[in-house]
Write a protein that holds these residues in place. Structure first.
Motif, PDB file in Angstrom:
ATOM      1  N   PRO A 289       0.835  -1.327   0.082  1.00 13.52           N
ATOM      2  CA  PRO A 289      -0.066  -0.247  -0.004  1.00 13.52           C
ATOM      3  C   PRO A 289       0.880   1.344   0.142  1.00 13.52           C
ATOM      4  O   PRO A 289       0.350   2.367  -0.295  1.00 13.52           O
ATOM      5  CB  PRO A 289      -0.725  -0.154   1.427  1.00 13.52           C
TER       6      PRO A 289
ATOM      7  N   PRO B 243      -7.686  -1.879   0.900  1.00 15.56           N
ATOM      8  CA  PRO B 243      -6.376  -2.029   0.085  1.00 15.56           C
ATOM      9  C   PRO B 243      -5.586  -3.161   0.838  1.00 15.56           C
ATOM     10  O   PRO B 243      -4.427  -3.455   0.244  1.00 15.56           O
ATOM     11  CB  PRO B 243      -5.900  -0.772   0.409  1.00 15.56           C
TER      12      PRO B 243
ATOM     13  N   GLU C 153      -8.103   0.913  -3.859  1.00 14.18           N
ATOM     14  CA  GLU C 153      -8.468   1.808  -2.781  1.00 14.18           C
ATOM     15  C   GLU C 153      -9.543   2.515  -3.260  1.00 14.18           C
ATOM     16  O   GLU C 153     -10.128   2.634  -4.512  1.00 14.18           O
ATOM     17  CB  GLU C 153      -7.381   3.095  -2.763  1.00 14.18           C
TER      18      GLU C 153
END
Length: 1158
Positions: A8, A41, A61
């Motif tokens: 991420p 995510p 996302e």
């Protein structure tokens, strides 16, 4: 939004996220928004795309907004439109659902259908109550009611129930994970549908690109939306494909505009260029440039800058900085070409400023890619040089004019201001460089030297040498000619090694100008000679520099020592050959010649004051070597010697020397032409099935190795050597083309020598040196030939025969020495006599005088040898001759091998009690020889007389070495009843050669022992009883009669019947012991049963008689064995009277036929 299969945190500069609307209970969603945004995510989701595209795993996302029925986005706006819709409720009361919630959901569905929205989901949030777990569950839940009212078969999975994680975290984990997975899945499904529609529309717009009203800028913004979405989904490579398609489409339009009518929208990019700001390679979108494209106000440099920034952003996100550097060079080149094609107006140097700043900015991003930094630095250096030329900043140029100063101001203004006034930014450095000559020179040298060093580091030496030539020109303009020469010499060396002849010729012209400027007359002279020998230049240029060379030699080098240079610059060695010596070897104080074939590249004749080839001593071999001359010996019976200790051939002549070599042999072997040892290999799995097939190199260390930097290293200067010991030739004229030069030297000392440096001294001052022969195996050996003495046979193919005189010769070879008058003393061993002179007597010692002789003279002195034939029965006779010479420290020993003229063999024959002596003569001489024999005699000692049984006239009896023998016989006369003891006999015969008249005596003594007959054996065969004849397979009687005829102490005898088993079968015992103590006249008789096995005339079985010595059982002190033993009789003591007798055996009688009555 995250990258494909990335974490991420790998999200930089991307602000767009998938938009999801929320309808229903907004307050309920607000309590769940934070954990939901954080959970989406955390894991990747498989995205199955249409049209058979590759499946991707995507990290998502999301951005949640409240559903607004009045705010509807177009389907063509992929970034701003909501992609997914969720209805949230926590209703658990069926009655409330029927009265209120159902109607609200129905209105929401109608609004979605009105806008053709099919991507939605209804989420029922339940609160877990532990107090209700024990109660009965209702038959129908609110979720069931919602499904029953609004679900169809294809949408049943879009209704989901989840336990509120805020109120019961432990119980909600499973349902919460299912909700997050559903959201990921449905969002990707929604994007798949939206992108399919968008790509279809985009293709339609691209197909209309030839319409007059079609606008590329609008299409660019349209397709860039697809790139943004792919970037948002983490598919950076596919987003890069979109930008590459736009790049190719734009380039094609520009190229077509040069040959066809240009579209209207292309006029936008033909406008005046007023800005050439430095690009900034970051993942963020340069909005100011994008706005210019949207408003159709972007210049060509603005558009290209924006497109390259976006392409670089995708490459940065995929961690490919090396491709950014490669694309930068392509983009800069294409942009400059497009500026010319579109004829876009700009001030001079604007494009160079933009290209320079683009390369330097790319260098900042590609710091880790050393391979790609060098081309960027090279391009930046070239563009800076262009700017320096425009602005009057190059060294050697006059002070900048007002127009050039105004140009500097305009260029600085077009570059704009940097952010935060960073002094290390490319824009600031370029502005400073354009501000003064000092800064410009410093910046230019920094870029050039950095580019050259980087090229060397990555092994691209050609580019490094090219930049070196640019630096040489730069330093020449600065007045630092010595620095320029260093770069030019390096470039020239590389061009010569890689056979770039045109470039090497141009570099030499630059070097010779620099040498003249520096007053370096040595280098100027050598370079002038090299240029005069360069075939790639025009003949007028070559003639000019030839005259310059001759002029410089006379004027500038008159008072200096000779100047050395490489021979290959102006000449080429074709071959070198050592001419053979007349005697086959090179002797001291004699002349050695070497032929050198040289090709001259000079355009005119030159005088070679001295041509020389250095001679180096071969240190691995001994220096004092003496070898004999050719030996004429044919066998070991005539041995010669040499004046020095004997050495093996390996110590005398270096076996690896060669005497001729050609230019092709001097060329170094190209390692790239060596075959690679590559084999195929099959790899199998555990189940023996084929896994893969590979091609492998057996020895990768020999192939995959670092290139040898030594070949690019500056070679060491030729070593000046003295020419005290060398091949020389003086004052010869060397003409253009092939010249044959014969050089010679006097071999003043012996040893092994190798050829070294080759030198041609032109006009007494210019010395051309080559080491082409240094590392070769070309050499020769000089020997000192000592005095050699040999004792040879005149007829080498004939053996030396004892008892005959032979012609010999004493050979004295002076070698390379001069002999004075002296004598040689010869001494022979006992029994060997020498004769020197025709009438001289034979003697064991001789003194032979020698006359004075010149070198390489051979004297042959005739001698006669006679070896006395001793009365011995030997097959060979050895003698020795010792030679004493004044020049030898020790006495020379010559062994001689003689063969006897003939060999005598005797044999004692017996007939009952009579005895005969049989003598046979044969010759064993190797060559053919014949002897005439006369007067054979046999003499015995004691009272024994002999009776000559030979013919009275035997004058023509001969013995020859071809196998012809002579035999003689005598009978020994003695009293047969008296036992004779041992006696000595002597056989003599007169012999002479067939062609001679002098006879000599051949004697052979021998001893005769145990010759008296003691026993006579007689055998008789008689048929068996009832038969008149001896037949096969019938038993017969063999009668043995043993009679003593002379007194003997041996009375116990053992007989043994030795029958041929193929003819006779002895029945019963085949051996027995008999006693002969009675009178001699009474024989002992033994009868045996034997059976003949075959018919015919058969020899009787042989009977062997031996002495039987009984065992000693009474007196053990006597020297008699405790066991009986046998001893044989001597030949002649036992006579077998029936040894040659045969008996007639008939065939077996036929069987009679019997009548049998039962």
């Amino acid at each position: 939004m995250k990258g494909v299969d990335s974490s991420p945190a790998n999200k930089e500069g991307m602000t767009n996220k998938p938009i999801i609307t929320c309808a229903g209970d907004w307050n309920l969603f607000c309590t769940l928004e934070a954990p939901l945004v954080a959970a989406i995510p955390q894991d990747s989701c498989e995205w199955r795309r249409s049209y058979g595209r590759i499946t991707k795993f995507v990290y998502l996302e999301s951005s949640f907004i409240k559903y607004n029925k009045d705010k509807v986005q177009s389907e063509l706006n992929l970034l701003k439109r909501p992609i997914f819709h969720i209805y949230w409720t926590d209703c658990v009361d069926i009655e409330y659902y029927k009265t209120t919630l159902r109607e609200d959901i129905e209105i929401w569905f109608k609004q979605l259908e009105k806008n053709n929205i099919t991507d939605w989901m209804i989420v029922l949030v339940e609160t877990y109550d532990i107090r209700k777990t024990n109660k009965l569950l209702p038959r129908t839940t609110v979720l069931d009611k919602i499904k029953g009212d609004f679900a169809v078969k294809q949408t049943e999975d879009r209704f989901i129930s989840v336990i509120n994680p805020i109120k019961s975290e432990a119980r909600s984990a499973e349902s919460w994970r299912a909700l997050v997975a559903k959201i990921r899945h449905f969002v990707l499904v929604a994007y798949n549908k939206a992108l399919n529609k968008f790509e279809e529309y985009m293709r339609e717009q691209r197909e209309r690109r030839n319409d007059p009203e079609w606008d590329f800028c609008k299409y660019f913004i349209l397709q860039e939306q697809l790139a943004f979405v792919l970037e948002m989904l983490g598919l950076y490579e596919e987003a890069l494909v979109q930008y590459d398609e736009l790049d190719a489409l734009f380039s094609q339009f520009v190229l077509n505009s040069n040959i066809t009518e240009s579209p209207k929208w292309l006029d936008t990019f033909k406008q005046q260029i007023t800005s050439w700001q430095a690009i900034r390679l970051t993942p963020t979108v340069p909005q100011h440039l994008r706005e210019l494209i949207i408003k159709q106000k972007a210049s060509l440099l603005d558009f290209r800058s924006y497109l390259f920034i976006r392409q670089s952003a995708m490459l940065l996100l995929t961690d490919k900085p090396e491709e950014i550097a490669s694309r930068c060079l392509t983009t800069v080149h294409n942009t400059l070409v497009e500026l010319l094609l579109l004829n876009a107006q700009s001030i001079d140097g604007a494009a160079a400023c933009w290209a320079h700043l683009a390369c330097v900015e790319t260098l900042r991003v590609c710091e880790s890619c050393t391979d790609m930094q060098a081309p960027l630095l090279h391009n930046a250096k070239d563009k800076l040089h262009i700017l320096g030329k425009l602005c009057g900043l190059l060294p050697g140029s006059p002070e900048p004019t007002s127009e050039q100063l105004h140009l500097v101001v305009m260029l600085s203004a077009g570059m704009g201001d940097t952010e935060n006034n960073n002094k290390q930014s490319p824009t600031v450095r370029l502005k400073e460089a354009l501000g003064s000559k000092t800064c410009f020179q410093q910046y230019y040298l920094e870029l050039a030297e950095l580019a050259m060093g980087t090229y060397k580091h990555i092994g691209r030496l050609r580019f490094a040498r090219q930049i070196g030539r640019d630096l040489a020109a730069f330093y020449s303009e600065l007045g630092e000619t010595s620095k320029a020469v260093v770069f030019l010499v390096d470039a020239l060396r590389s061009y010569e090694e890689q056979d770039w002849r045109e470039l090497a010729a141009q570099t030499r012209l630059e070097l010779v100008a620099a040498a003249k400027k520096m007053n370096d007359f040595d280098r100027y002279t050598t370079l002038s000679a090299r240029i005069a020998s360069t075939a790639e230049l025009e003949i007028l240029v070559r003639h000019f520099y030839f005259e310059e060379m001759m002029k410089s030699i006379k004027e500038n080098l008159a008072e200096k020592d000779s100047v050395q240079t490489e021979l290959n610059d102006c000449f080429r060695i074709i071959s070198a050959t050592l001419l053979p010596s007349e005697r086959g070897v090179y002797i001291t104080d004699n002349k050695v010649e070497c032929r050198l074939v040289v090709e001259s590249f000079l355009p005119k004749d030159v005088v070679c004051t001295r041509s020389a080839i250095c001679i180096d001593i071969y240190e691995d071999k001994q220096t004092d070597i003496r070898t004999p001359v050719k030996n004429y010996k044919t066998d070991l019976s005539s041995v010669g010697t040499q004046a020095s200790p004997k050495k093996s051939n390996d110590d005398v002549t270096p076996s690896n020397f060669i005497t001729s070599i050609r230019l092709d042999d001097l060329k170094p072997k190209n390692p790239l032409l060596d075959p690679m040892h590559i084999t195929s290999k099959l790899h199998y799995k555990e189940d023996k099935s084929l896994q893969k097939a590979t091609v492998e190199c057996q020895n990768p260390k020999m192939i995959l190795k670092r290139s040898d930097s030594g070949k690019y290293r500056k070679p060491s200067a030729p070593i000046r050597t003295n020419y005290d010991h060398c091949f020389t030739n003086e004052n010869i004229i060397i003409r253009p083309g092939v010249n044959d030069i014969v050089l010679e030297c006097i071999a003043d000392k012996c040893g092994a020598f190798k050829l070294g440096l080759v030198c041609l001294l032109i006009e007494g001052k210019l010395e051309f040196i080559s080491n082409a022969l240094v590392n070769t195996r070309m050499g020769y050996e000089v020997v000192t030939q000592g005095v050699s003495v040999y004792l040879n046979k005149v007829e080498p193919k004939k053996d030396l025969v004892a008892g005959l005189e032979h012609d010999m010769e004493l050979v004295v070879s002076n070698g390379s020495s001069r002999l004075q008058e002296n004598t040689i003393h010869l001494r022979a061993s006992t029994g060997l006599h020498l004769r020197y002179g025709a009438n001289a007597a034979l003697s064991r010692e001789l003194t032979i005088p020698l006359e004075a002789a010149e070198p390489f003279h051979t004297s042959k002195i005739p001698l006669r040898l006679f070896a006395v034939l001793m009365p011995k029965r030997e097959k060979s006779i050895e003698h020795t001759v010792w030679i004493t010479c004044p020049w030898l420290e020790s006495v020379m020993e010559v062994p001689l091998h003689f063969s006897p003229p003939m060999i005598a063999a005797w044999k004692l024959l017996t007939s009952n009690t009579r005895k005969f002596v049989h003598v046979t003569l044969k010759s064993t001489v190797a060559h053919f020889i014949q002897f005439i024999l006369t007067e054979p005699k046999l003499e015995c000692d004691g009272n024994t007389t002999v009776s000559d049984l030979n013919p009275k006239s035997c004058e023509n009896m001969r013995v020859a070495s071809d196998g012809t023998t002579a035999s003689f016989m005598w009978e020994l006369l003695k009293d047969p009843l008296v036992k004779a003891g041992p006696m000595k006999a002597n056989f003599t015969v007169q012999y002479r050669l067939l062609e001679e008249h002098i006879s000599r005596t051949f004697a052979c003594p021998f001893d005769i022992q145990d010759c008296t007959t003691l026993f006579v054996i007689r055998t008789k065969l008689e048929p068996g009883k009832g038969s008149d004849f001896c037949r096969a397979s019938q038993v017969c009687c063999l009668h043995l009669n043993v009679q003593r005829v002379n007194e003997t102490e041996y009375t116990s005898l053992m007989y043994e019947v030795l029958a041929d088993q193929t003819m006779w079968a002895v029945l019963g015992r085949t051996a027995g012991v008999i006693s002969m103590e009675m009178n001699a006249g009474e024989p002992q008789c033994v009868t045996l049963d034997v059976m003949p096995l075959v018919a015919g005339y058969l020899p009787l079985p042989t009977v062997r008689l031996s002495k039987y010595i009984a065992a000693n059982t009474k007196d053990p002190k006597k020297d008699i064995s405790a066991h009986p033993r046998l001893e044989p009789f001597s030949p002649g003591q036992v006579y077998h009277a029936g040894k040659t007798k045969q008996v007639h055996v008939l065939a077996p009688a036929p069987k009679e036929h019997l009548d049998i009555t039962v």
